[in-house]
Scaffold this motif. Structure first.
Motif, PDB file in Angstrom:
ATOM      1  N   GLU A  31     -11.663 -32.114 -96.637  1.00  0.00           N
ATOM      2  CA  GLU A  31     -12.245 -33.452 -96.833  1.00  0.00           C
ATOM      3  C   GLU A  31     -13.053 -33.511 -98.127  1.00  0.00           C
ATOM      4  O   GLU A  31     -13.358 -34.597 -98.606  1.00  0.00           O
ATOM      5  N   LEU A  45     -10.799 -26.829 -87.848  1.00  0.00           N
ATOM      6  CA  LEU A  45     -11.898 -27.738 -88.211  1.00  0.00           C
ATOM      7  C   LEU A  45     -12.633 -27.235 -89.456  1.00  0.00           C
ATOM      8  O   LEU A  45     -12.967 -28.015 -90.349  1.00  0.00           O
ATOM      9  N   ASN A  67     -12.792 -29.310 -92.896  1.00  0.00           N
ATOM     10  CA  ASN A  67     -14.092 -29.579 -93.509  1.00  0.00           C
ATOM     11  C   ASN A  67     -14.054 -29.287 -95.021  1.00  0.00           C
ATOM     12  O   ASN A  67     -14.710 -29.941 -95.831  1.00  0.00           O
ATOM     13  N   ILE A  92     -16.575 -34.076 -89.079  1.00  0.00           N
ATOM     14  CA  ILE A  92     -15.994 -32.769 -88.717  1.00  0.00           C
ATOM     15  C   ILE A  92     -17.097 -31.704 -88.725  1.00  0.00           C
ATOM     16  O   ILE A  92     -17.174 -30.855 -87.828  1.00  0.00           O
TER      17      ILE A  92
END
Ligand code: Z5A
Ligand code: MG
Length: 225
Positions: free
Chosen positions: A77, A70, A74, A48
């Motif tokens: 994650e 996104l 990010n 990403i």
């Protein structure tokens, strides 16, 4: 039981010295024998993050909402890694976080609440230090780079959104401090250390969550706006 470590976020405008100060702080904590991990958002190393990097370098174009999601993904994650480090006693320093996500997307005209929504539930910082700098002083620090957003006008708009975030976070009881970053590195790092010291012994289990209602039976330092 291992003591839960603090989650410290360094926010601010472009060239305010976030990376410099985050790294000085990391070295200082390490020199005191404290386990510490430094995260930088966006983390451009993940799949990403690579898409974000390409967007920031203007090598690709994305819808404003798509790039916003996104940036948030990010963070998600790495969210469980951050929480697990904190619970095991490792201090986390984040160089930018969800607040940058709101500030840079809301200045494009997306609604503030829409921008906030994807980050609801992320680990909440115990301390956010906002490095404040006049955009023209930042500009004088070798000038802005060539990436998207690196223009004085953008930085002025972003600063206004950060002012709203500061008000709302402070109102919600979060620890948010503004530091004058237009001074020497040493003066700024001395201030940073004063604020960090003030929270080192005062974090509580479990790790709080951003902008979320408390779950029944927990004592998390929930920051709800
Ligand atoms: N973005 C977003 O849109 N949505 C999101 O969710 C997130 C980010 C997380 C890339 O971020 C872009 O992503 C960013 C926001 C957007 N766009 N902009 N603007 P980044 O973190 O990769 O890039 P940056 O942080 O904006 O830029 P930077 O250059 O890394 O700035 P900095 O970390 O604040 O500064 P620095 O590297 O520590 O210092 C800059 C220079 O000043 C350097 O030469 C230093 O030696 C010098 N410096 C540092 N401190 C001082 C003092 N006190 N005096 C004099 N000179 C100094
Ligand atoms: Mg930086």
């Amino acid at each position: 039981m291992t003591r839960r470590a603090p989650f410290i976020v360094v926010e601010g405008l472009d060239r305010s010295g976030k990376s410099t100060q985050a790294s000085i702080l990391c070295d200082h904590l390490t020199s005191l024998g404290l386990p510490v991990e430094l995260f930088k958002f966006p983390d451009r190393r993940t799949a990403i993050g690579k898409m974000i990097d390409s967007y920031l370098r203007s090598e690709s174009d994305l819808d404003d909402r798509a790039i916003h999601l996104l940036f948030s993904a990010n963070r998600w994650e790495l969210a469980s890694t951050i929480s697990s480090h904190l619970e095991k006693g490792t201090t986390i320093i984040a160089d930018r976080y969800a607040f940058s996500g709101i500030a840079f997307s809301a200045r494009k005209g997306l609604s503030y609440k829409w921008c906030q929504a994807p980050d609801v539930g992320l680990p909440a910082p115990d301390l956010t230090m906002f490095l404040d700098i006049e955009p023209d002083i930042a500009q004088a620090r070798g000038g802005y780079g060539t990436e998207r957003y690196e223009q004085e006008e953008v930085q002025r708009d972003v600063r206004q959104v950060f002012e709203r975030i500061e008000k709302e976070m402070t109102h919600a009881g979060a620890r948010w401090v503004k530091i004058d970053a237009g001074r020497t590195q040493k003066e700024v790092s001395q201030d940073v250390w004063v604020h960090v010291q003030s929270i080192l012994d005062s974090v509580h289990h479990p790790v709080g969550t951003l902008w979320e209602e408390p779950q029944e039976g927990t004592l998390g330092s929930i920051v709800k706006v």
